[in-house]
Design an enzyme around this catalytic site. Structure first.
Site, PDB file in Angstrom:
ATOM      1  N   HIS A 136       6.680  47.952  25.285  1.00 17.27           N
ATOM      2  CA  HIS A 136       6.236  49.341  25.332  1.00 17.27           C
ATOM      3  C   HIS A 136       5.262  49.612  24.193  1.00 17.27           C
ATOM      4  O   HIS A 136       5.421  49.107  23.076  1.00 17.27           O
ATOM      5  CB  HIS A 136       7.434  50.283  25.233  1.00 17.27           C
ATOM      6  N   HIS A 137       4.247  50.424  24.486  1.00 21.23           N
ATOM      7  CA  HIS A 137       3.210  50.694  23.490  1.00 21.23           C
ATOM      8  C   HIS A 137       3.761  51.480  22.294  1.00 21.23           C
ATOM      9  O   HIS A 137       3.140  51.513  21.226  1.00 21.23           O
ATOM     10  CB  HIS A 137       2.062  51.473  24.136  1.00 21.23           C
ATOM     11  N   SER A 138       4.908  52.130  22.442  1.00 16.23           N
ATOM     12  CA  SER A 138       5.505  52.814  21.301  1.00 16.23           C
ATOM     13  C   SER A 138       6.055  51.823  20.283  1.00 16.23           C
ATOM     14  O   SER A 138       6.275  52.168  19.121  1.00 16.23           O
ATOM     15  CB  SER A 138       6.635  53.738  21.765  1.00 16.23           C
ATOM     16  N   ASN A 293       2.321  51.109  15.703  1.00 20.68           N
ATOM     17  CA  ASN A 293       0.931  51.295  16.100  1.00 20.68           C
ATOM     18  C   ASN A 293       0.107  51.692  14.888  1.00 20.68           C
ATOM     19  O   ASN A 293       0.424  52.685  14.219  1.00 20.68           O
ATOM     20  CB  ASN A 293       0.831  52.380  17.176  1.00 20.68           C
TER      21      ASN A 293
END
Length: 445
Positions: A136-138, A293
């Site tokens: 997941h990009h989180s 990120n």
């Protein structure tokens, strides 16, 4: 437990805003030789778990988002939840693999458990197999995602403890601290003015709609996936001939590809009709292994109205240089830093409010991630290729991930299934653009 940063939270809110999107990024490895046994592959993944604590952690959210989401250990962790095996239908070629990748990019991860998954494809034609790694990009950005992928590989990665770490500054005096506090009203106001001035063009490009285009609009549930490949040496050769970077060359080929796509759809490639988001890594070498990120963005208009490929390359180079010179990426990073100091509930609601308004100013996204320079192996098999994959969301019907690996350079194109049936036009046009630029570069030598 460690808390989510503002951008990590933003990706969660983005996924919550549209039931049709899955905000996960992927790396797809094509591996030579026979597929390993399940026992051996499980051992490979278990070893990776020991290298990265985050892979055993799940998201924990508080009621009303009073505090930021945080990562906590999954007491019910089971490897079987995260490793799946799949078989391709005939002819078991790369086309069938790309269809499977499209399906995986549409499949959401289970938020009750750690937000990653590995899919082993055990019957790729040519005595090969494949691994699809999703996260997941989180949890990760592109660079951190490649670090997770490298953790699955046989070679022992560099230990985070071996990286140089800047020692804390213990020499700060009480006087210096007092001076900083006293100057804060002045420095903060200057910071706010400078940041606002820099972000005005970015906000304008995001909010002001582009001419109506089939590249922007509502998304369906399904995805398509396509791939274009070249060598890093060819991109360097073109860049050296025309005083441009590898990233400039890659983005200019996308400008040519989108120009061809629009023309094939009967749309006029107009100036400022295709604005594209280009993520910029703000990650330092010391933070390579941080699972979060650390990116900002610039927004540039692709010169799809320019007919000559070399002229397009020069235009892309000038526009990206101008955006960087303005400090747009640094201003956005500063804004995220400020967001991190706000109460978590305020930041979460701000992201939630932003995602409720359909954006019509951006047409696509393209990200360039530097991958491993040397050959890797997984469970004893050499990794021949790595394809990158990123999600489509926020009305962007196509996104492009670019990844270098062992002298190769790969474009992974994700598209909305219903509105991008002609997605294969993009990799074909990218290949043609590179061949044309390479021929022009050699003609000037």
């Amino acid at each position: 437990m460690s808390e989510f940063g503002p951008l990590d939270t933003g990706f969660m809110e983005l996924e919550d805003s549209d039931r049709h999107v899955n905000i996960a990024i992927a790396a797809i490895a094509i591996v030579a030789g026979p597929v390993p046994s399940r026992e051996r592959f499980d051992e490979t993944v278990t070893r990776a778990l020991g290298r990265n604590e985050r892979l055993r952690q799940r998201m924990r959210r508080t009621p009303l988002d009073i505090t930021a989401p945080s990562w906590e250990g999954d007491r019910d962790f089971r490897l079987s939840r995260h490793v799946r095996w799949a078989a391709l239908p005939g002819p078991r070629d790369e086309g069938a693999l790309r269809e499977l990748v499209g399906e995986e990019l549409a499949r959401r991860l289970d938020r009750e458990h750690p937000l990653w998954q590995v899919v082993v494809v055990d019957n790729l034609v040519g005595d090969r197999w494949a691994v699809i790694v999703k996260a997941h990009h989180s949890m990760v950005d592109g660079i951190a995602g490649i670090t997770v992928f490298e953790g699955l590989c046989d070679e022992e990665p560099e230990s985070p403890s071996e990286l140089p770490v800047r020692p804390p500054d213990t020499a700060a005096s009480l006087r210096a601290t007092a001076e900083t506090v006293l100057r804060l009203p002045y420095t903060a106001s200057r910071f706010a003015v400078r940041t606002a001035r820099t972000l005005v063009p970015v906000l304008r490009d995001t909010v002001v709609p582009t001419p109506t285009s089939s590249l922007n609009g509502p998304l369906g549930r399904r995805r398509r996936y396509a791939v274009a490949r070249t060598s890093l040496a060819q991109l360097h050769e073109v860049g050296a001939a025309f005083d441009a970077t590898v990233n400039d060359v890659a983005v200019s080929t996308l400008a040519g590809a989108y120009r061809r796509l629009l023309s094939a759809r009967g749309e006029e490639p107009q100036a400022d009709s295709v604005r594209i988001v280009i993520p910029v890594s703000m990650r330092s070498a010391e933070a390579k292994y941080a699972m979060d990120n650390r990116v900002s963005v610039v927004i540039a208009a692709l010169p799809v109205d320019v007919t000559d490929p070399v002229h397009r390359l020069h235009t892309v180079h000038e526009r990206i240089a101008r955006h960087r010179a303005r400090g747009e990426a640094e201003a956005e990073a500063s804004l995220l830093t400020l967001a991190g100091r706000l109460p978590a509930g305020v930041a979460a609601w701000a992201f939630r409010l932003a995602t409720r308004f359909p954006q019509r100013g951006i047409s696509a996204l393209a990200t360039n991630v530097p991958g491993p320079r040397h050959r890797l192996s997984i469970a004893g098999g050499e990794v021949e290729q790595i394809w990158p994959g990123i999600p489509v969301a926020m009305r962007l019907r196509t996104t492009v991930a670019m990844l270098s690996y062992a002298g190769q350079f790969t474009f992974g194109i994700t598209g909305d299934y219903d509105t991008t049936p002609d997605i294969e036009l993009i990799p074909a046009a990218v290949t043609d653009e590179i061949e044309t630029l390479l021929a022009r570069a050699r003609a000037t030598a």
